[in-house]
Write an enzyme that holds these catalytic residues in place. Sequence first.
Site, PDB file in Angstrom:
ATOM      1  N   GLY B   6       1.323  -1.100  -0.374  1.00 50.16           N
ATOM      2  CA  GLY B   6      -0.171  -0.064   0.117  1.00 50.16           C
ATOM      3  C   GLY B   6       0.709   0.862  -0.024  1.00 50.16           C
ATOM      4  NE  ARG B  74       1.530 -17.063  -3.149  1.00 52.43           N
ATOM      5  CZ  ARG B  74       0.922 -16.770  -1.635  1.00 52.43           C
ATOM      6  NH1 ARG B  74       1.682 -17.463  -1.046  1.00 52.43           N
ATOM      7  NH2 ARG B  74       0.330 -15.623  -1.415  1.00 52.43           N
ATOM      8  CG  ASP B 110       4.124  -9.239   6.851  1.00 51.35           C
ATOM      9  OD1 ASP B 110       5.096  -9.750   6.679  1.00 51.35           O
ATOM     10  OD2 ASP B 110       3.316  -9.806   7.073  1.00 51.35           O
ATOM     11  CB  THR B 132       3.594  -1.481   8.299  1.00 51.54           C
ATOM     12  OG1 THR B 132       3.123  -1.268   9.222  1.00 51.54           O
ATOM     13  CG2 THR B 132       4.868  -1.523   9.265  1.00 51.54           C
ATOM     14  CG  ASP B 134      -1.174  -1.221   9.768  1.00 58.67           C
ATOM     15  OD1 ASP B 134      -2.889   0.102   8.988  1.00 58.67           O
ATOM     16  OD2 ASP B 134      -1.970  -1.942   9.201  1.00 58.67           O
ATOM     17  CG  ASP B 136       1.826  -4.325  10.843  1.00 56.48           C
ATOM     18  OD1 ASP B 136       2.140  -3.896  10.393  1.00 56.48           O
ATOM     19  OD2 ASP B 136       0.548  -5.034  10.897  1.00 56.48           O
ATOM     20  NE  ARG B 178      -7.894  -4.718   5.751  1.00 57.27           N
ATOM     21  CZ  ARG B 178      -8.372  -4.987   4.894  1.00 57.27           C
ATOM     22  NH1 ARG B 178      -8.413  -6.302   4.679  1.00 57.27           N
ATOM     23  NH2 ARG B 178      -9.658  -4.065   3.529  1.00 57.27           N
ATOM     24  CG  HIS B 282      -7.996   4.802   0.686  1.00 64.77           C
ATOM     25  ND1 HIS B 282      -7.159   3.836   0.726  1.00 64.77           N
ATOM     26  CD2 HIS B 282      -9.214   4.006   0.447  1.00 64.77           C
ATOM     27  CE1 HIS B 282      -8.166   2.794   0.308  1.00 64.77           C
ATOM     28  NE2 HIS B 282      -9.770   3.296   0.019  1.00 64.77           N
TER      29      HIS B 282
END
Lengths: 362, 362, 362, 362
Positions: B6, B74, B110, B132, B134, B136, B178, B282
Amino acid sequence: MLTGGGDCPGLNAVIRAVVKSAVGRGWEVFGFEDGFFGVVEPIPPIPLGFDEVRGILDRGGTILGTSNKANPFRYPRRNGDSWVEEDRSDEVIERLRRLGFDALICIGGDGTLQIAHGLAKKGLPVVGCPKTIDNDLSDTDVTFGFDTARSTATEAVGRLHTTAESHDRVMLLEVMGRTAGHLALHAAIAGGANAVLIPEIPYEVEPLVRMVRERAKAGQSFSIIVVAEGAAPKGGAPSVAESETATPGRGVVRLGGAGRVAADLLAERITEHEIRVTVLGHLARGGTPTAYDRLLGSRFGCRAVELVEDGVFDHMVALKGSEIEAVPLSHASKTRLVDADGELVRFGRQLGLTFGDEAEGR
Amino acid sequence: MLTGGGDCPGLNAVIRAVVKSAVGRGWEVFGFEDGFFGVVEPIPPIPLGFDEVRGILDRGGTILGTSNKANPFRYPRRNGDSWVEEDRSDEVIERLRRLGFDALICIGGDGTLQIAHGLAKKGLPVVGCPKTIDNDLSDTDVTFGFDTARSTATEAVGRLHTTAESHDRVMLLEVMGRTAGHLALHAAIAGGANAVLIPEIPYEVEPLVRMVRERAKAGQSFSIIVVAEGAAPKGGAPSVAESETATPGRGVVRLGGAGRVAADLLAERITEHEIRVTVLGHLARGGTPTAYDRLLGSRFGCRAVELVEDGVFDHMVALKGSEIEAVPLSHASKTRLVDADGELVRFGRQLGLTFGDEAEGR
Amino acid sequence: MLTGGGDCPGLNAVIRAVVKSAVGRGWEVFGFEDGFFGVVEPIPPIPLGFDEVRGILDRGGTILGTSNKANPFRYPRRNGDSWVEEDRSDEVIERLRRLGFDALICIGGDGTLQIAHGLAKKGLPVVGCPKTIDNDLSDTDVTFGFDTARSTATEAVGRLHTTAESHDRVMLLEVMGRTAGHLALHAAIAGGANAVLIPEIPYEVEPLVRMVRERAKAGQSFSIIVVAEGAAPKGGAPSVAESETATPGRGVVRLGGAGRVAADLLAERITEHEIRVTVLGHLARGGTPTAYDRLLGSRFGCRAVELVEDGVFDHMVALKGSEIEAVPLSHASKTRLVDADGELVRFGRQLGLTFGDEAEGR
Amino acid sequence: MLTGGGDCPGLNAVIRAVVKSAVGRGWEVFGFEDGFFGVVEPIPPIPLGFDEVRGILDRGGTILGTSNKANPFRYPRRNGDSWVEEDRSDEVIERLRRLGFDALICIGGDGTLQIAHGLAKKGLPVVGCPKTIDNDLSDTDVTFGFDTARSTATEAVGRLHTTAESHDRVMLLEVMGRTAGHLALHAAIAGGANAVLIPEIPYEVEPLVRMVRERAKAGQSFSIIVVAEGAAPKGGAPSVAESETATPGRGVVRLGGAGRVAADLLAERITEHEIRVTVLGHLARGGTPTAYDRLLGSRFGCRAVELVEDGVFDHMVALKGSEIEAVPLSHASKTRLVDADGELVRFGRQLGLTFGDEAEGR
């Protein structure tokens, strides 16, 4: 509780936190007005409850008022036409005992914390809370107020940017910092300035001239220089703001010193650009504290009350990494300067910042 | 260099610092667009010089663009009507070698850092830079972006305050978070909210109702509750924002979840106040980065280049106390939650903040 | 004096100006709490002097509190299980006479000013002061509060910009404006948005889709759309915020309506971009009033006192060009909508703003 | 198009609007650099399209650069050791014709608009766009830039407030305004200052001293005085900033003048408070334009293009009430001063503001 020294955004956050967490424990809290002045003079302290601290979290300054000058160990007394100083510390301790206080929380800078330590040594149960807008106290990673000042100074650099660029000017911004250049250095990096002059690194005008000209050659015909008020040219003394002593009485008018000295030196060499000085001055002290400073002030206040509860006196609260810890007050007086060989100066140079010391051959 | 995950205020400060300090060393710097998407797809990287990073220090977002989804290990491939994932990491490493790059600096959260670690294990010289909003990530005291988000969320609490007070309302502010409630908790303390609901502390509605009523009794007939988007009532699941999957294609419309759930629970019990929910969403990600974040981003960028210079790969830069250090990328994936018994929650309670877990008898 | 209707930045500037200029004349000033609620109910009015208005100039909201619902002409009374309305205007007039007041200054929107006019027709010496954050009152060029809301909404557009650009998103920002789209239109122009949906111009989704795709083709793979809460698709009704009536009691939870409707319509057509909605909501009402609003509120307050002094009742103060004038209260109820053929819409189109009505062949 | 005179927030909004609305009509747009300097000197004008104006709406300054000094009617030429002025206006007109331009849009203040008028009289199709941060142009209600400056100055008053109050100081804030005091007056009212000194009202120190002392008696032992740079004591000349001519070459260093003069006068009389001067200076010119200024600048730009389209030359755009109108350029040079008997001064007095002219017996 009392607040001493220069005012600082976040003081009210500390006061509010002390009141909320102490009153929440069922304690009574009182505030002395105007720092130690209100303790020495027989001014009744103000009872502080939830109502008194409502709505102050985002207010700059201190609701208790502050004083730069009242030191109980050297308290001024008029003696005929002159002033003498006398030690009234015993009186202070006596008064606080008589009022029945269990502890005194002193929020302030270097000076206030030394007084606090002096009183603690005489047996007063004192907890300190460090405050310095210059961020120059060595025993806490950072204190509240600095982030707000940094934010204001950074924004000021940005404001000068547009004018400088539109007019092809060299613009100098003088910010606080008599002995330590933290604020100037941080604002210069965060604001994207082109040079920074700090007390820790005596400057020469030549590297500044070269920077201005090299930028112009590269199509950037403007430059921004952040100047700490204690910055001085190599071999020169820090410039005393000129009218500091020129006016009678207590009334003292100050306008920029170091910024002007640097500008005059530049103006002798650079004639192809206009040069302008802006003195940020007291604007950096005021205003709403940032979220960072409100949070840090709140944490300091809560922790100070915990120290009182735990009987940990003659200590001050301090930020160490992510934690608020207790540090002996005896440590508090050490000044932390900008390390001229440290990380931030090194990064500044990598980001293209000129410090004025890049002499031939460096 | 690439930016993944983000967007976050301060990314451009990192990019600028990397470019300035690397180009200053005489190196060439290139940026991949849209995170790993631009590495896997054959999009030519953009050469980055002083001109490309001019004026971006105070700009939010990232000039390189970013992507939440492109993981070379992936990577999605359309297979008839559905999508399959395939490992294209070898291709990525091969491409970077062919392009002649000496190192890859990955700026991201992350997910991005795990990919970076995966590539490093396969031999790619990678340096990470943690991001981040957040806050975290466990291996850095703090990352850039968080201070800006905290500042925006704190200001939002203040804005709600005046409306709440004038109208005797209960107002809920939903903010990002979250799994970790750092942003909600910091904004609640710095903004002077009355309650905070975070993922780490499942809440009950009863203590909130009690808080609202006790405040009203004390003459404060309004309350402000900050809600992390991952907060959930005791025994309930975190509320998925309801229309998250309701719309076709990639187009996804999200409106608040956790704030609304809490408001509905409150509305069942409280009828004497109007209740309103605001979802900051946002707005907290955007805008000009604070001076703090610009400085931290700049320091991260400079240090990342030093790690490249010193050949310290498979590491990321991290703030530890007052210093920027190198931390193995293998550590990066640990999530730091709010410690429900930690200092900040304890201080929050002392400041009168309700967490919704103050059941009878606690 | 009383304040009615929704709260609005600048109300305290009016209150302060009324108190300062009236007390300066030697008058006594009192404030009723919570709008007409405090007049109908026997709540003693609060004496207001210099101390009561100190420090409120830069505070949002209203120190007097406000109420959306208390109308003395249709005052609710519980009648068994239901509510009936009764006319208590005579009581109000009688009460004010008994209290010895010489005039009543009513600060509020449409509704409050109509009540004021009704009371004036019955003989009460009333002066009005218009307030509407939506700027939809026809008899004043502008009212205080609008500039602050515009400023907040414009800043929000800027915040979304960086996220939208970094993530190639279509972002919608829903702002206040049930019948008039002034706020949305101003913020869209000042914020540099790409589309704006307002109640005065029913929109179709096709022109929006076209705009998003044409921008993407031109290398701008993101778009920002400002949506007034009263905007509606052509042929559709304005979307009632869905849970408006879903919760019991007075407790009402509102989340965005019009923004979500537009986003859902877009998501049916656009799958190549993520779509996100942000509801600015109450954030636009709160916060520190801008200098413009503090000044305008102060001027309104001073002029209102002059009208009382001159005995000009049944009038309200209004901004006309650069002057504050007196306008009959009977005019106040007309709503000013955005002129769909007016200057600002025309300029908006010239600046590239899509209104969603650019059907084939227009 | 060109921008002349001092830089001003909102210039880029005008430039962007001109480009967007002209290019939208299929026209070509070019910008001259550094005002009329770029027209007289053979500098090729820059083609301006959507890409060139992207992202500039919220940027202060002007992307075209500006010049205070280049007047084609009195253009400086070096003549041996000195400078002479010569009329190069015919050359300018000839050059513009040769370049094939259909019109010239001149964005600037008093001086620029007079030059524009001069060129128009000689037959050049010119449209003007007024710009003055001092708001002293008489033929438009207001110009862009003023609202941003007012907002910055108002915020500065607020910042000084907390320091003044905490330290019992008299603080002076010097703001721009050499002949007109609009900015000082607006900021003083919106910021809640206690006195304001403007060029239109010569002041005496006695009423200021009285105000400071009466406030102290009433428990407010601090005062804030806003000073326009052109303010002067009764009988005194406006203070030239002292070092204006002291330095060689073009390099000129300016620090506050009028603020310092007032402070010195106060310091002779008041010894019971510390007195401090802050010079806002260039900080008021810079920074992000407010929403108001972005909107007004955008409207001016759109309307200027409409005037070109309609062939309305020798006119400038102007705000009249709520509309943008065309005003003959011949009017533009009249200066609008603060009306010492006007509404705003009267309101200021009612709000308790001292102007320094309240002599005995007034």
